[in-house]
Design a protein around this motif. Structure first.
Motif, PDB file in Angstrom:
ATOM      1  N   PHE A  87      11.505  66.003  46.477  1.00  0.00           N
ATOM      2  CA  PHE A  87      11.787  64.774  46.071  1.00  0.00           C
ATOM      3  C   PHE A  87      13.160  65.246  45.193  1.00  0.00           C
ATOM      4  O   PHE A  87      13.316  66.379  44.661  1.00  0.00           O
ATOM      5  CB  PHE A  87      10.713  64.771  44.715  1.00  0.00           C
ATOM      6  CG  PHE A  87       9.352  64.140  45.226  1.00  0.00           C
ATOM      7  CD1 PHE A  87       9.300  63.046  45.979  1.00  0.00           C
ATOM      8  CD2 PHE A  87       8.475  64.916  45.326  1.00  0.00           C
ATOM      9  CE1 PHE A  87       7.837  62.527  46.286  1.00  0.00           C
ATOM     10  CE2 PHE A  87       7.139  64.768  45.844  1.00  0.00           C
ATOM     11  CZ  PHE A  87       6.913  63.368  46.331  1.00  0.00           C
ATOM     12  N   ASP A  88      14.108  64.378  45.214  1.00  0.00           N
ATOM     13  CA  ASP A  88      15.368  64.624  44.325  1.00  0.00           C
ATOM     14  C   ASP A  88      15.483  63.587  43.368  1.00  0.00           C
ATOM     15  O   ASP A  88      15.056  62.546  43.215  1.00  0.00           O
ATOM     16  CB  ASP A  88      16.360  64.824  45.559  1.00  0.00           C
ATOM     17  CG  ASP A  88      16.834  63.300  46.047  1.00  0.00           C
ATOM     18  OD1 ASP A  88      16.357  62.389  45.723  1.00  0.00           O
ATOM     19  OD2 ASP A  88      17.438  63.532  47.356  1.00  0.00           O
ATOM     20  N   SER A  89      16.670  63.787  42.666  1.00  0.00           N
ATOM     21  CA  SER A  89      16.952  63.068  41.232  1.00  0.00           C
ATOM     22  C   SER A  89      17.326  61.656  41.848  1.00  0.00           C
ATOM     23  O   SER A  89      17.425  60.697  41.127  1.00  0.00           O
ATOM     24  CB  SER A  89      18.113  63.788  40.538  1.00  0.00           C
ATOM     25  OG  SER A  89      19.337  63.999  41.292  1.00  0.00           O
ATOM     26  N   ASP A  90      17.888  61.474  43.063  1.00  0.00           N
ATOM     27  CA  ASP A  90      18.335  60.123  43.530  1.00  0.00           C
ATOM     28  C   ASP A  90      17.210  59.324  43.800  1.00  0.00           C
ATOM     29  O   ASP A  90      17.117  57.984  43.487  1.00  0.00           O
ATOM     30  CB  ASP A  90      19.273  60.187  44.649  1.00  0.00           C
ATOM     31  CG  ASP A  90      20.564  60.699  44.231  1.00  0.00           C
ATOM     32  OD1 ASP A  90      21.108  60.746  43.126  1.00  0.00           O
ATOM     33  OD2 ASP A  90      21.376  61.518  45.059  1.00  0.00           O
ATOM     34  N   SER A  91      16.139  59.874  44.272  1.00  0.00           N
ATOM     35  CA  SER A  91      14.810  59.012  44.605  1.00  0.00           C
ATOM     36  C   SER A  91      13.525  60.096  44.370  1.00  0.00           C
ATOM     37  O   SER A  91      13.043  60.500  45.073  1.00  0.00           O
ATOM     38  CB  SER A  91      14.727  58.877  46.301  1.00  0.00           C
ATOM     39  OG  SER A  91      16.006  58.087  46.413  1.00  0.00           O
ATOM     40  N   ASN A  93      10.706  59.423  43.656  1.00  0.00           N
ATOM     41  CA  ASN A  93       9.280  58.916  44.178  1.00  0.00           C
ATOM     42  C   ASN A  93       9.075  58.898  45.639  1.00  0.00           C
ATOM     43  O   ASN A  93       8.176  58.407  46.114  1.00  0.00           O
ATOM     44  CB  ASN A  93       8.834  57.631  43.492  1.00  0.00           C
ATOM     45  CG  ASN A  93       8.750  57.715  41.747  1.00  0.00           C
ATOM     46  OD1 ASN A  93       8.303  58.759  41.431  1.00  0.00           O
ATOM     47  ND2 ASN A  93       9.424  56.785  41.298  1.00  0.00           N
ATOM     48  N   ILE A  94      10.243  59.196  46.232  1.00  0.00           N
ATOM     49  CA  ILE A  94      10.548  59.183  47.887  1.00  0.00           C
ATOM     50  C   ILE A  94      10.679  60.737  48.414  1.00  0.00           C
ATOM     51  O   ILE A  94      11.615  61.360  47.819  1.00  0.00           O
ATOM     52  CB  ILE A  94      11.593  58.278  48.324  1.00  0.00           C
ATOM     53  CG1 ILE A  94      11.425  56.989  47.730  1.00  0.00           C
ATOM     54  CG2 ILE A  94      11.797  58.361  49.666  1.00  0.00           C
ATOM     55  CD1 ILE A  94      12.542  55.978  47.956  1.00  0.00           C
ATOM     56  N   LYS A  96      11.662  63.397  50.799  1.00  0.00           N
ATOM     57  CA  LYS A  96      12.665  63.184  51.687  1.00  0.00           C
ATOM     58  C   LYS A  96      12.651  64.545  52.379  1.00  0.00           C
ATOM     59  O   LYS A  96      12.405  65.709  52.150  1.00  0.00           O
ATOM     60  CB  LYS A  96      13.958  63.245  51.104  1.00  0.00           C
ATOM     61  CG  LYS A  96      14.214  61.822  50.606  1.00  0.00           C
ATOM     62  CD  LYS A  96      15.918  61.811  49.816  1.00  0.00           C
ATOM     63  CE  LYS A  96      15.959  60.407  49.325  1.00  0.00           C
ATOM     64  NZ  LYS A  96      17.325  60.297  48.678  1.00  0.00           N
TER      65      LYS A  96
END
Length: 201
Positions: A87-91, A93-94, A96
């Motif tokens: 999970f990264d700061s851009d998404s 809840n998604i 990747k």
């Protein structure tokens, strides 16, 4: 109708039964099951024995009807999902995927990325004409630049080209014709894109 990331991590030497097999979906461990049957401690599984490793079926039955974007087998380690995704700061809840090529796969491990190999020189005409294409030089598929399907065809400017055999189909005469392509130039200056001449006139 969605992609799921699945990790099954096994270590039968674990003293706690529930730690011997861990299942993760999109980065989150599944801990609630209607039925739980764990192997005994130090159980010898059927992995790494003299059997064919099948991807997409159980061998002669139970064939998969769907898509696989990546298949990794790690021999010798019980890894967590963070080795494969994040999970990264851009998404936040998604879940990747991340690059797994640097992992240690072990003696019998493997990594199937199901992408074009950067050294691939297999070129296919997907039109209804299905013409044979011959590569010259070291022209190849590359993932350094991509417009479609995560790769493009790289020409290095020295002896590289793709050839289609001569055919009367190319004798356009006064008829109309169209070329279409996306181009990413790596250097400035004049260079050829299409050519049908057999002389320099």
């Amino acid at each position: 109708s969605a992609w799921y990331h699945i990790v099954v991590a096994i270590d039968t030497t674990q003293g706690t039964a529930a730690n011997r097999i861990k299942i993760y979906v999109n980065g989150v461990q599944e801990t609630s099951f209607s039925t739980e049957n764990y192997p005994s401690q130090n159980y010898d599984t059927f992995f790494n024995v003299s059997n064919t490793f099948h991807v997409g079926s159980s061998g002669a039955a139970e064939y998969m009807d769907g898509y696989l974007a990546e298949t990794v087998f790690i021999d010798g380690q019980q890894l967590t999902p963070t080795s494969f995704g994040e999970f990264d700061s851009d998404s936040p809840n998604i879940w990747k995927p991340i690059d797994v090529s640097g992992l240690t796969f072990g003696t019998n491990g493997f990594y199937l990325d199901f992408e074009k190999d950067e050294t691939s020189t297999n070129f296919i005409d997907r039109s209804s004409n299905a013409r044979a294409i011959t590569a010259a030089g070291n022209v190849h598929h590359s993932v350094d630049q991509a417009k479609f399907n995560e790769s493009s065809i790289e020409f290095d400017g020295t002896g590289d080209n793709l050839q289609v055999a001569d055919s009367s189909d190319f004798d356009f005469g006064t008829g109309d014709f169209t070329f279409e392509l996306f181009v990413y130039k790596q250097t400035s200056g004049k260079m050829a894109v299409f050519e049908t001449r057999t002389y320099s006139g």
